[in-house]
Each structure stands twice: as C-alpha cells, then as structure tokens.
Design a protein around this motif. Structure first.
Motif, short mmCIF file in Angstrom:
data_model
loop_
_atom_site.label_atom_id
_atom_site.label_comp_id
_atom_site.label_asym_id
_atom_site.label_seq_id
_atom_site.Cartn_x
_atom_site.Cartn_y
_atom_site.Cartn_z
N MET A 17 -5.61 2.53 5.01
CA MET A 17 -5.12 1.64 3.88
C MET A 17 -3.42 1.82 4.02
SD MET A 17 -7.79 2.10 0.76
CE MET A 17 -7.54 3.99 0.58
N THR A 84 -25.44 -2.28 -0.89
CA THR A 84 -24.75 -2.50 -1.95
C THR A 84 -25.35 -2.18 -3.45
OG1 THR A 84 -25.26 -4.75 -1.91
CG2 THR A 84 -23.45 -4.40 -1.10
N GLY A 87 -24.72 1.43 -4.33
CA GLY A 87 -23.44 1.70 -4.46
C GLY A 87 -22.61 2.01 -2.91
N LEU A 88 -23.53 1.68 -1.86
CA LEU A 88 -22.71 1.82 -0.72
C LEU A 88 -22.26 0.62 0.11
CD1 LEU A 88 -25.84 4.05 0.76
CD2 LEU A 88 -23.61 5.05 0.00
N GLN A 89 -21.51 0.54 1.07
CA GLN A 89 -20.99 -0.54 1.83
C GLN A 89 -22.19 -1.12 2.55
OE1 GLN A 89 -17.51 -1.75 2.23
NE2 GLN A 89 -17.62 -1.41 0.44
N THR A 90 -22.34 -2.51 2.73
CA THR A 90 -23.18 -3.16 3.65
C THR A 90 -22.86 -2.74 5.16
OG1 THR A 90 -23.47 -4.94 2.17
CG2 THR A 90 -24.01 -5.32 4.46
N ILE A 113 -12.55 -0.94 7.18
CA ILE A 113 -11.39 -1.91 6.83
C ILE A 113 -10.92 -2.44 8.02
CG2 ILE A 113 -9.01 -1.96 6.11
CD1 ILE A 113 -9.80 0.63 4.41
N ALA A 145 -17.28 -8.88 0.39
CA ALA A 145 -16.25 -7.86 0.84
C ALA A 145 -15.23 -8.51 1.91
CB ALA A 145 -16.77 -6.47 1.55
N GLU A 148 -11.62 -11.97 0.91
CA GLU A 148 -10.16 -12.03 0.64
C GLU A 148 -9.51 -11.92 2.07
OE1 GLU A 148 -12.30 -9.98 -0.62
OE2 GLU A 148 -11.79 -9.76 -2.81
N PHE A 149 -10.18 -11.18 2.95
CA PHE A 149 -9.46 -10.99 4.51
C PHE A 149 -9.56 -12.33 5.21
CE2 PHE A 149 -11.21 -6.95 3.18
CZ PHE A 149 -10.00 -5.74 3.42
N ASP B 330 -14.88 3.78 1.02
CA ASP B 330 -15.85 3.97 -0.50
C ASP B 330 -15.20 3.32 -1.59
OD1 ASP B 330 -18.03 4.59 -1.93
OD2 ASP B 330 -16.93 6.50 -2.70
N PRO B 331 -15.23 1.91 -1.61
CA PRO B 331 -14.68 1.14 -2.83
C PRO B 331 -15.49 1.63 -3.99
CG PRO B 331 -15.15 -0.46 -1.10
CD PRO B 331 -15.82 1.10 -0.71
N GLU B 333 -16.67 -0.47 -5.99
CA GLU B 333 -17.20 -1.53 -6.06
C GLU B 333 -17.61 -1.90 -4.68
OE1 GLU B 333 -20.06 -4.15 -6.56
OE2 GLU B 333 -18.16 -5.55 -6.10
N PRO B 334 -18.81 -1.70 -4.22
CA PRO B 334 -18.92 -2.02 -2.75
C PRO B 334 -18.79 -3.17 -2.19
CG PRO B 334 -21.21 -1.47 -3.86
CD PRO B 334 -20.22 -1.35 -4.89
N LEU B 337 -13.63 -4.35 -1.14
CA LEU B 337 -13.21 -3.51 0.02
C LEU B 337 -11.74 -3.94 -0.19
CD1 LEU B 337 -13.63 -1.76 2.34
CD2 LEU B 337 -13.81 -3.66 3.84
N MET B 340 -9.99 -2.15 -3.22
CA MET B 340 -9.73 -0.77 -2.89
C MET B 340 -8.13 -0.53 -2.28
SD MET B 340 -12.05 2.03 -0.43
CE MET B 340 -11.49 1.13 0.95
#
Lengths: 355, 355
Positions: A17, A84, A87-90, A113, A145, A148-149, B330-331, B333-334, B337, B340
C-alpha cells in the motif's frame, strides 16, 4: 538487494500500500502496463502453461508459474465468491520471483492488491490496441473490488474520463463512485445494465459470481464498442451471451488457458481468436474499423504476474519498502544442512552456560 | 491461530531449527513419519498431479501442489547441483498450507530443512514395510546434505545402528560421521561403493549429480537387500544400473511422477511397479521373502510435503515458534480493496497533521 543468502525481500500488504501510494496509483498503473507490454512483446521467450487449478465446491486455488529463462515467477491465487459473505476477500494472492540460475527466490510479495493493479493495467493495455479511437466513456458492470482499478487504468492509459456504473447491489456502485470522487471522472450511477452501456465506447464487465451469467445480452452491444470482459475467468463462469461472442472479434492472452476459463468456453474449441501479443507485435490486426466489435476475453495470465513481480522488485531499492525474510537455509558449508542444525543447538545452549 | 485476517503464521529457518531441536530430531522424524503414513493410508482422498517442473540448463524449479479437499498444500523447490560450488544449497524449498473452504493460506514455512526431514522420514517409513526383518546395517552412498537425516530416520523407525558410508568425496563422509558422532551409531567410512554395501541389509543411494550415473552396479546388490534409491529424482538423473531394476520388486509413490523422474525412467512405461500406499493398506504385498530385492524408487511426492506442512502447523500453538506475516489484504469491507488503499493514505497523512 542483500548478500545474506538466507534472506528473501518480502513486500507485505502494508508495504505494498505504501509503495502504491508513494509511486502514485496512476503512475504505478502506467509503469506496470509498460512492464506487461514489454513482456507481451517478447511473448515467445516465455515458458508458458495454463495455470494449475485445484477446484472445490466453494472455489478454486491456483498456481500460475512462468519463466523467461532468466527469472521464474509464480502466483498463488484463490477465487472464492462466497468469501465476501463471511467478511473475506473473493481473491487473495501472493507471489514469488526467483533466479533461474540458482533456483533461489529473490522476492516474496503480497499480490492481492498487486493482482488488482495488474488486471486493470492489462485490460487498459489491451484496450489501447483494440478500443475505438478517442473513446472517453466506459461502462463498468460489476462495481466490486476490481472496479476502481479498471477505471483508473483506463484513465491513465486511454484518457477515459466518463464512467457509467452498474451493479445489482447499488451500494457497490456508490462505494465505487465515492472512492473515485475527485479523481477527474464524470460518474453516472445507473439502475440497469441497459442504462449503463448507453453511449459507452468501452464496456467492462467485472462481476464475481461463479456461474454462467448473462451480464450482457446481445441487444445491449452496439456496433463499434470494445468489450473488456474481466469477470469470466474459470470453468463454468462467464458473463456474456454467446451471441455477442459470435458478433465479435475475440482477443485473448493465452488460448490454451482462455479456452478453459474464458468467455470462449461457450464456443467450439477451434473458434478463431487472436492472441494479444500478436497484435502488439504487428503479427495480427487489432481493431480494423469503427463498426467492429472487439472483445478482450481476459482471464489473467502468468506472464502478467511475472511482469508485476519484476516491476515491484525494481522499486525495492529506491523505496526500501520491504522486510527481510529468513526463508532459506544457508549452512556455512552447503552440503552440511544437518551440521547447521547441530550448531544452532550449540548457539542456543552456549549463552545459557555463559550466564 | 489468529483472528487477524491479514496474518499468516510464518516459520522461518531459525524457527524451524528451534522447532526441530525443541521436539528433538528423532522424535520429530518419528512423528512426521506418522503424519506421512496417515496420509498414505487415505491416499485416494487426495487430488494428485505430477509436480510442475520448469527446467533450465542448470537446474529445475518445481511446484508440488496437492489437496485432501479440506486443506491445500504446495511446495516450491529447486534442484541445482552446481549450486554447492558457489556456496549455495542444491535444494531450497518453502511451502504453504491453505484452507480449501476459503482459499486463505494458513501457514508459510521454510521447507529446506523440512524437506530433508520428510525425505528421511518417507524413506524409513517405506523401509518399515519393505526392508528385511531385523535389519541393523545400512550403507549410505552419497554423504551430502540428506545423509544424516536418512541415518536418523532409519534409526528412529527401524533401529538401524550400523552405518557404512561412502562418498566420492571423502570429506563428505567424514562430515557425516562427525555430525552423527555420539548418536548411537557404529559408523564405518568406506573407500568404495563395493566396500560400503558389504553386509548391509539396506542400501541407501543419495547422490546429487544431475546425470545418468551408476552408483550401484548389478554385482553390488546381493539377494534379500532393500534398496532405498533417493538421489534419482528428475528426468536424466538416475543412480542404479538398469539390471538391478530388472531383478528388483519396485515400489513407488505416485507412478505418473516416478515414471518421469525415478530410476524406472530407464524401463518401459508399463514395467510393473507397486504403489506404496497399496502396501500400507494391504491392497498389495510388500516384502514376500528373505531373498527378494526390494527397491523403493523414491522421488518425493506432494502428499509427503502436505503431511509435513500439517505436522508443522500442529506444532505452532504449543511452541509459539512462528512469526505473523502481513500477507493478505483485509479491507474493512471485502469488496472495497481500493478504499483500503485510500484509507492507508489518510492513515499516513493524519498523524503528520496532528504533530
């Protein structure tokens, strides 16, 4: 980076980050796209294989290795859409770059990321070759997620500055719009996919359900658009209606993998596709005319992660944003691994005797 | 282990050495062999694939994944015989255990030392089923990094207490003998392979050259011995004369991999072999009589690393010998990203404003 043979530089989530923020997201995406393009341009020098997937009822865990003969890279990545809800990332990922000559790892890094960044950078890079000239407006269907990228990569590489967002879950669209506020976009939140694609020269689909879905129906796709299909990326998971594929010129990363995982799993195994590297190296045509529908059937390929690992490694020295990980056994005498263990015992025992 | 979703427990080389010394090498090998046996006994529940190798002129880098449907493990391992000339290890390795349900890694560990231990444990485990009853004497040909681990595993599991060592390089044998001094072995350093095998009921070959070699010729192998062939483990690398193979009953881990990498690459693709798990589960016979030559054509299989990863994970809580690695994004809100990343920027910026 270091003469300590046991040490591998490690880029944690926190360091990643900081690295992205230090470089700047848009500059990071642009430079990363440059590395990805470099590697596509020397496509034939890579040792390529479809990723090695381990499927379960709830998701998939994959290893994605590749090598250019000098460096070897691989990524570990999972895909668990139900995560998700807990509360976890896909998707989570990490990766390693290693020296082919010695087999020693030279970088371990978070890639959750980094994967989001390289996926956006690859999509925008492909669009540079395939999207209609002068495109300014992009629809993004699926505002999770990755959204935005995608937006920022297309802004950085193509100058996209109008976004039309749609997600089944309106809060996802609002999250995306909020995150991108003040970054130079004119953003419209739409209440349907049909509304989102109105006036869009580029349509990005990036939903996450692990199923055959129809995010785009045939009547939604007008002539001349570029479709950036990101979300369909494993067997049984597609986003586009088959009829759209039949009207489009289809561009892919690595056919043996895309035929298993991409939108084209809906088509015959010999349906003609063009490899992206061939467009980049002028071996094949990209967009030929203004009415053509181009489709980048993106699934994500190992060379893109390799490029991302190379890019991150090249930032380490200047930024110092890494830790040193004691990952490799390094005995004084290489054939004496057991002796190293014995000497560790003495090293532990001796100070106790001295005190 | 932890409720922090970003954190993966990491066992460094230093922690692994402390773990082995805390448990005790022989107890570690015995318990590890128990885990390996457990997994061989449920062989059919594993998702198995030959390892994925990336070969270069100087060595090989491999990924070895497997899964039992609940956990997924993989090992990264290289093999570069020329490395020792440059003060590097021939083999270095690390591995990851992950949760199949979420795809989240649950352990990252060094595996250079762990691989040496699991290789010794697997060899001794196979010998428990195959070696002549009451065997006490083992010849070890090749006295490099793996030799002491073989010796101690055979002592722990079978009660081997007489060693006959031979290596082309006498200093390797002296190193091995010195490291094992005071551990309950009667050790003879021999000046030839012929001398080493005299009176040995078990012959372990564990040399490192990446070539077709003939460490054992046919006349060196008398009736009734058990051969533990460890060193031949990649295409073009074997240790035994073909005639020995033809006189032996051959036992292997996973035929599709062993036919590529093991001693049996010298034989026809349909030459009969017995799978070790079948012997362990009484589906096939092991040693049938005192005159039979049994050969364990060991190449190392992913399930053994999986067992080793399981074992190490089970030691973490009691020993605390691990660090916490910030490996997973670990955002809050999953699906957020990117948010975060934005909030990390604010977190960096805010303290500066406050001071």
């Amino acid at each position: 980076m270091t003469a300590k043979l046991n040490v591998v530089p490690f880029v944690s989530v926190d360091s990643m980050m900081k690295l992205v923020l230090t470089v700047g997201v848009e500059k990071f995406l642009t430079e990363l796209a440059g590395y990805i393009e470099e590697d596509f341009l020397r496509w034939e020098s890579f040792d390529k294989t479809p990723r090695i997937a381990s499927h379960s009822s709830e998701g998939v865990i994959e290893l994605m290795p590749t090598s250019d003969g000098k460096m070897y890279g691989f990524k570990y990545v999972n895909g668990h859409p139900k995560n998700t809800r807990e509360g976890l990332q896909t998707v989570t990922a990490f990766g390693v770059l290693a020296d082919v000559g010695s087999g020693y790892p030279m970088l371990l890094t978070e890639m959750t990321i980094l994967t989001a960044l390289r996926t956006g950078a690859t999509s925008a890079l492909a669009a540079k070759y395939l999207a209609p000239e002068g495109a300014r407006t992009m629809a993004i269907i699926g505002n999770g997620a990755q959204s935005e990228f995608q937006a920022l990569a297309f802004k950085s590489l193509l100058g996209i500055d109008k976004l039309r967002l749609y997600d089944l879950d309106g809060s996802a669209s609002r999250k995306c719009a909020k995150n991108l506020a003040g970054m130079g976009f004119d953003i419209t939140i739409c209440s349907s996919g049909h509304e989102a694609v109105e006036g869009a020269e580029i349509i990005t689909t990036v939903t996450a359900d692990k199923q055959y879905a129809t995010i785009l129906t045939d009547n939604m796709v007008g002539s001349g658009v570029h479709i950036n299909a990101v979300g369909g990326d494993c067997p049984g998971k597609t986003e586009l209606h088959r009829d759209i594929l039949l009207r489009s010129d289809i561009f892919v990363e690595y056919p043996p993998q895309t035929r298993i995982e991409g939108e084209i799993q809906q088509l015959a195994a010999d349906h003609p596709v063009t490899e992206l590297w061939q467009v980049m190296t002028d071996k094949a045509a990209g967009r030929k005319d203004a009415k053509q529908i181009t489709l980048f059937d993106s699934v994500g390929f190992a060379t893109e992660d390799f490029s991302a690992l190379r890019y991150v490694r090249d930032q380490l020295r200047a930024t110092g944003l890494y830790e040193e990980l004691d990952l490799l056994a390094d005995p004084d005498e290489p054939r004496d691994l057991f002796g190293m263990l014995l000497r560790a015992e003495q090293a532990v025992a001796k100070p106790q005797m001295a005190t």
